[in-house]
Design an enzyme around this catalytic site. Structure first.
Site, PDB file in Angstrom:
ATOM      1  N   ASP A  11       0.871  -1.168   0.000  1.00  0.00           N
ATOM      2  CA  ASP A  11       0.000   0.000   0.000  1.00  0.00           C
ATOM      3  C   ASP A  11       0.920   1.232   0.000  1.00  0.00           C
ATOM      4  O   ASP A  11       2.111   1.122   0.264  1.00  0.00           O
ATOM      5  CB  ASP A  11      -0.874  -0.035   1.253  1.00  0.00           C
ATOM      6  N   ASP A  13      -0.238   5.186   0.874  1.00  0.00           N
ATOM      7  CA  ASP A  13      -0.525   6.201   1.900  1.00  0.00           C
ATOM      8  C   ASP A  13      -0.524   5.594   3.294  1.00  0.00           C
ATOM      9  O   ASP A  13      -1.309   4.697   3.591  1.00  0.00           O
ATOM     10  CB  ASP A  13      -1.875   6.866   1.627  1.00  0.00           C
ATOM     11  N   GLU A  20      -0.604  10.977   4.773  1.00  0.00           N
ATOM     12  CA  GLU A  20      -1.853  11.609   5.194  1.00  0.00           C
ATOM     13  C   GLU A  20      -1.581  12.830   6.074  1.00  0.00           C
ATOM     14  O   GLU A  20      -2.025  13.940   5.788  1.00  0.00           O
ATOM     15  CB  GLU A  20      -2.745  10.600   5.938  1.00  0.00           C
ATOM     16  N   LYS A  56     -12.873  14.718  -2.222  1.00  0.00           N
ATOM     17  CA  LYS A  56     -14.059  15.553  -2.448  1.00  0.00           C
ATOM     18  C   LYS A  56     -15.159  15.191  -1.450  1.00  0.00           C
ATOM     19  O   LYS A  56     -15.844  16.068  -0.912  1.00  0.00           O
ATOM     20  CB  LYS A  56     -14.546  15.382  -3.898  1.00  0.00           C
ATOM     21  N   HIS A  84     -10.609  20.623  -4.604  1.00  0.00           N
ATOM     22  CA  HIS A  84      -9.843  19.377  -4.505  1.00  0.00           C
ATOM     23  C   HIS A  84      -8.709  19.336  -5.537  1.00  0.00           C
ATOM     24  O   HIS A  84      -7.618  18.829  -5.249  1.00  0.00           O
ATOM     25  CB  HIS A  84     -10.762  18.164  -4.686  1.00  0.00           C
ATOM     26  N   THR A 125      -5.248   2.823  -3.489  1.00  0.00           N
ATOM     27  CA  THR A 125      -6.381   3.568  -4.039  1.00  0.00           C
ATOM     28  C   THR A 125      -6.001   5.019  -4.326  1.00  0.00           C
ATOM     29  O   THR A 125      -6.802   5.769  -4.867  1.00  0.00           O
ATOM     30  CB  THR A 125      -7.577   3.531  -3.070  1.00  0.00           C
ATOM     31  N   ASP A 185      -1.420  -0.502   6.398  1.00  0.00           N
ATOM     32  CA  ASP A 185      -1.378   0.279   7.638  1.00  0.00           C
ATOM     33  C   ASP A 185      -2.747   0.446   8.277  1.00  0.00           C
ATOM     34  O   ASP A 185      -2.844   1.050   9.345  1.00  0.00           O
ATOM     35  CB  ASP A 185      -0.795   1.665   7.360  1.00  0.00           C
TER      36      ASP A 185
END
Length: 253
Positions: A11, A13, A20, A56, A84, A125, A185
């Site tokens: 992954d 983020d 983040e 968004k 955004h 994602t 995570d």
């Protein structure tokens, strides 16, 4: 008979880097300031907003739940999309400046895998541009080429915790789940990976330390370094003090 370890799937983020807290949150605040808005998403508040998937959607949720008196323009969807888009530009800028470092042990493990011929893949994602910019800025300009597969963004219709992104990655690697190890995570991540029958390593962070990691093979605070040992929350790391391929092979069985 056990399978041989063939690939590590990451992954992005929160797993490769604390994107983040130090990236997306900062970028949102800069976009708000550019738009003349006095909104400030603190570290604590952003942790609460992270329960909403999608940038968004997060803005809309914030307005509904924290600023219900705020009057949106007539074309609210376009206005939010523009806000955004500005945030994304700020995030890309932060990445390109190298402002978001890798988490402990990440570079070491990636280089060990490359040295030993274990394949690397991304299953995230986040948008493909965001993932690739992080790899280039935080690791090396050529780091994108280290990964055989980069499955990102809307390459599959359903987001985690749906297993689609991992199923896509496994198919692209042409490997069985038993030959791979996933790194995540979050609760959504471990559900997505384990529903794809992948053994999963969790390295939680400040935003996800309280998540439910049921199903993970090993839950750590980070991957560790020889001089910066990890802490094991659940699972058996044997006598290892940092995550390496020998431990990965033991977990694969």
């Amino acid at each position: 008979m056990g399978k041989k370890l063939q690939a590590l799937i990451f992954d992005v983020d929160g797993t490769l880097a604390d994107t983040e807290r130090d990236g997306h949150r900062v970028a949102f605040n800069r976009a708000f300031a550019d738009a003349g808005l006095n909104w400030d998403w603190s570290v604590e508040l952003y942790g609460k907003l992270l329960t909403v998937a999608g940038g968004k959607e997060r803005i809309r949720y914030y307005l509904q739940n924290y600023l219900p008196e705020f009057e949106l323009p007539p074309d609210a969807s376009s206005w939010i999309a523009g806000l955004h888009a500005a945030k994304t530009q700020h995030y890309q800028q932060l990445l390109s400046e190298g402002a978001i470092p890798l988490r402990p042990g990440v570079r070491r493990l990636l280089e060990e895998a490359l040295d030993q011929g274990v394949l690397l893949a991304i299953a995230t994602t986040t948008a493909p541009d965001n993932a690739e910019t992080l790899l280039k800025a935080a690791i090396a300009p050529e780091a994108v080429s280290w990964f055989k597969v980069i499955a990102a963004g809307d390459i599959v219709p359903a987001k985690k915790p749906d297993p689609a992104i991992y199923q896509y990655t496994l198919k692209a690697l042409d490997l069985y789940p038993e030959e791979c190890l996933a790194f995540e995570d979050s609760h959504q991540g471990v559900v997505s990976a384990t529903r794809s029958n992948l053994k999963t390593i969790i390295t939680f962070n400040g935003y996800t330390h309280h998540h439910d990691f049921t199903g993970a093979s090993l839950v750590l605070d980070h991957l560790g370094e020889p001089d910066q040992p990890f802490t094991v929350r659940t699972g058996d790391a044997g006598d290892a003090t940092h995550f390496h391929l020998e431990l990965a092979r033991k977990i694969i069985g």
